[in-house]
Design a protein around this motif. Structure first.
Motif, mmCIF file in Angstrom:
data_model
loop_
_atom_site.group_PDB
_atom_site.id
_atom_site.type_symbol
_atom_site.label_atom_id
_atom_site.label_comp_id
_atom_site.label_asym_id
_atom_site.label_seq_id
_atom_site.Cartn_x
_atom_site.Cartn_y
_atom_site.Cartn_z
ATOM 1 N N HIS A 219 0.842 -1.194 0.000
ATOM 2 C CA HIS A 219 0.000 0.000 0.000
ATOM 3 C C HIS A 219 0.881 1.249 0.000
ATOM 4 C CE1 HIS A 219 -3.691 -2.218 1.006
ATOM 5 N NE2 HIS A 219 -2.872 -3.004 1.685
ATOM 6 N N LYS A 220 0.530 2.195 -0.851
ATOM 7 C CA LYS A 220 1.193 3.492 -0.870
ATOM 8 C C LYS A 220 0.113 4.531 -1.121
ATOM 9 C CE LYS A 220 4.502 6.479 -1.030
ATOM 10 N NZ LYS A 220 5.010 6.998 0.186
ATOM 11 N N ASP A 221 -0.125 5.379 -0.136
ATOM 12 C CA ASP A 221 -1.201 6.370 -0.194
ATOM 13 C C ASP A 221 -2.523 5.658 -0.507
ATOM 14 O OD1 ASP A 221 0.666 8.345 0.356
ATOM 15 O OD2 ASP A 221 1.073 8.702 -1.754
ATOM 16 N N ASP A 222 -3.174 5.966 -1.595
ATOM 17 C CA ASP A 222 -4.458 5.339 -1.910
ATOM 18 C C ASP A 222 -4.329 4.267 -3.000
ATOM 19 O OD1 ASP A 222 -3.867 7.163 -3.873
ATOM 20 O OD2 ASP A 222 -5.923 7.852 -4.146
ATOM 21 N N ILE A 223 -3.119 3.769 -3.221
ATOM 22 C CA ILE A 223 -2.872 2.748 -4.240
ATOM 23 C C ILE A 223 -2.488 1.433 -3.561
ATOM 24 C CG2 ILE A 223 -1.399 2.065 -6.177
ATOM 25 C CD1 ILE A 223 -1.017 5.034 -6.752
ATOM 26 N N LEU B 10 7.788 1.460 -8.363
ATOM 27 C CA LEU B 10 6.661 1.883 -9.185
ATOM 28 C C LEU B 10 6.899 3.315 -9.645
ATOM 29 C CD1 LEU B 10 3.693 0.467 -7.111
ATOM 30 C CD2 LEU B 10 4.729 -0.505 -9.149
ATOM 31 N N VAL B 11 6.788 3.516 -10.940
ATOM 32 C CA VAL B 11 7.057 4.828 -11.530
ATOM 33 C C VAL B 11 5.846 5.242 -12.346
ATOM 34 C CG1 VAL B 11 8.589 6.104 -13.079
ATOM 35 C CG2 VAL B 11 9.504 4.238 -11.700
ATOM 36 N N THR B 12 5.415 6.487 -12.192
ATOM 37 C CA THR B 12 4.331 6.995 -13.033
ATOM 38 C C THR B 12 4.917 7.954 -14.052
ATOM 39 O OG1 THR B 12 3.848 8.804 -11.510
ATOM 40 C CG2 THR B 12 2.573 6.797 -11.249
ATOM 41 N N LYS B 13 4.413 7.863 -15.257
ATOM 42 C CA LYS B 13 4.832 8.758 -16.321
ATOM 43 C C LYS B 13 3.605 9.446 -16.877
ATOM 44 C CE LYS B 13 9.049 6.505 -17.558
ATOM 45 N NZ LYS B 13 10.003 6.294 -18.594
ATOM 46 N N LYS B 14 3.688 10.745 -16.997
ATOM 47 C CA LYS B 14 2.568 11.508 -17.524
ATOM 48 C C LYS B 14 2.542 11.379 -19.040
ATOM 49 C CE LYS B 14 0.406 15.970 -17.396
ATOM 50 N NZ LYS B 14 -0.731 16.053 -16.605
ATOM 51 N N LYS B 15 1.405 11.010 -19.552
ATOM 52 C CA LYS B 15 1.190 10.896 -20.993
ATOM 53 C C LYS B 15 0.284 12.040 -21.447
ATOM 54 C CE LYS B 15 2.702 6.960 -22.407
ATOM 55 N NZ LYS B 15 3.787 6.875 -23.317
ATOM 56 N N MET B 16 0.050 12.102 -22.729
ATOM 57 C CA MET B 16 -0.828 13.149 -23.233
ATOM 58 C C MET B 16 -2.239 12.999 -22.643
ATOM 59 S SD MET B 16 -1.718 14.175 -27.136
ATOM 60 C CE MET B 16 -0.242 15.094 -27.485
ATOM 61 N N PHE B 17 -2.707 11.754 -22.539
ATOM 62 C CA PHE B 17 -4.018 11.483 -21.973
ATOM 63 C C PHE B 17 -3.847 10.597 -20.752
ATOM 64 C CE2 PHE B 17 -4.675 12.018 -26.565
ATOM 65 C CZ PHE B 17 -5.528 13.128 -26.536
ATOM 66 N N GLY B 18 -3.698 11.185 -19.574
ATOM 67 C CA GLY B 18 -3.600 10.414 -18.343
ATOM 68 C C GLY B 18 -2.168 10.063 -17.971
ATOM 69 N N HIS B 19 -2.044 9.050 -17.120
ATOM 70 C CA HIS B 19 -0.757 8.611 -16.619
ATOM 71 C C HIS B 19 -0.533 7.144 -16.950
ATOM 72 C CE1 HIS B 19 -1.310 12.234 -14.242
ATOM 73 N NE2 HIS B 19 -0.018 12.216 -14.018
ATOM 74 N N LYS B 20 0.734 6.734 -16.934
ATOM 75 C CA LYS B 20 1.113 5.344 -17.165
ATOM 76 C C LYS B 20 1.884 4.874 -15.930
ATOM 77 C CE LYS B 20 3.600 2.534 -20.518
ATOM 78 N NZ LYS B 20 4.365 2.563 -21.755
#
Length: 65
Positions: free
Chosen positions: A19-23, A40-50
């Motif tokens: 668990h990390k924050d609300d994920i 875990l890495v998030t990448k910002k895309k044109m439409f949303g996140h990956k």
């Protein structure tokens, strides 16, 4: 890697819950056994996140990733 967001009726008792924050992320038993670090890495895309999971492990020379 498999990603499934619909867990109703699925057996998840063998998975490690992180668990990390609300994920909440479920890690497969084989990853937990062999990984030193799971990042875990998030990448910002044109439409949303990956969301990308990067797994580090001590592999023998014969292992190619």
């Amino acid at each position: 890697m498999s990603v499934d967001t619909y867990l109703k009726g699925k057996k998840t008792s063998g998975y490690r819950r992180v668990h990390k924050d609300d994920i909440m992320v479920l890690l497969a038993p084989m990853i937990v056994k062999q990984a030193n670090v799971v990042q875990l890495v998030t990448k910002k895309k044109m439409f949303g996140h990956k969301l990308i999971a990067v797994v580090y492990h001590d592999a023998p020379d014969s292992c190619r990733i």
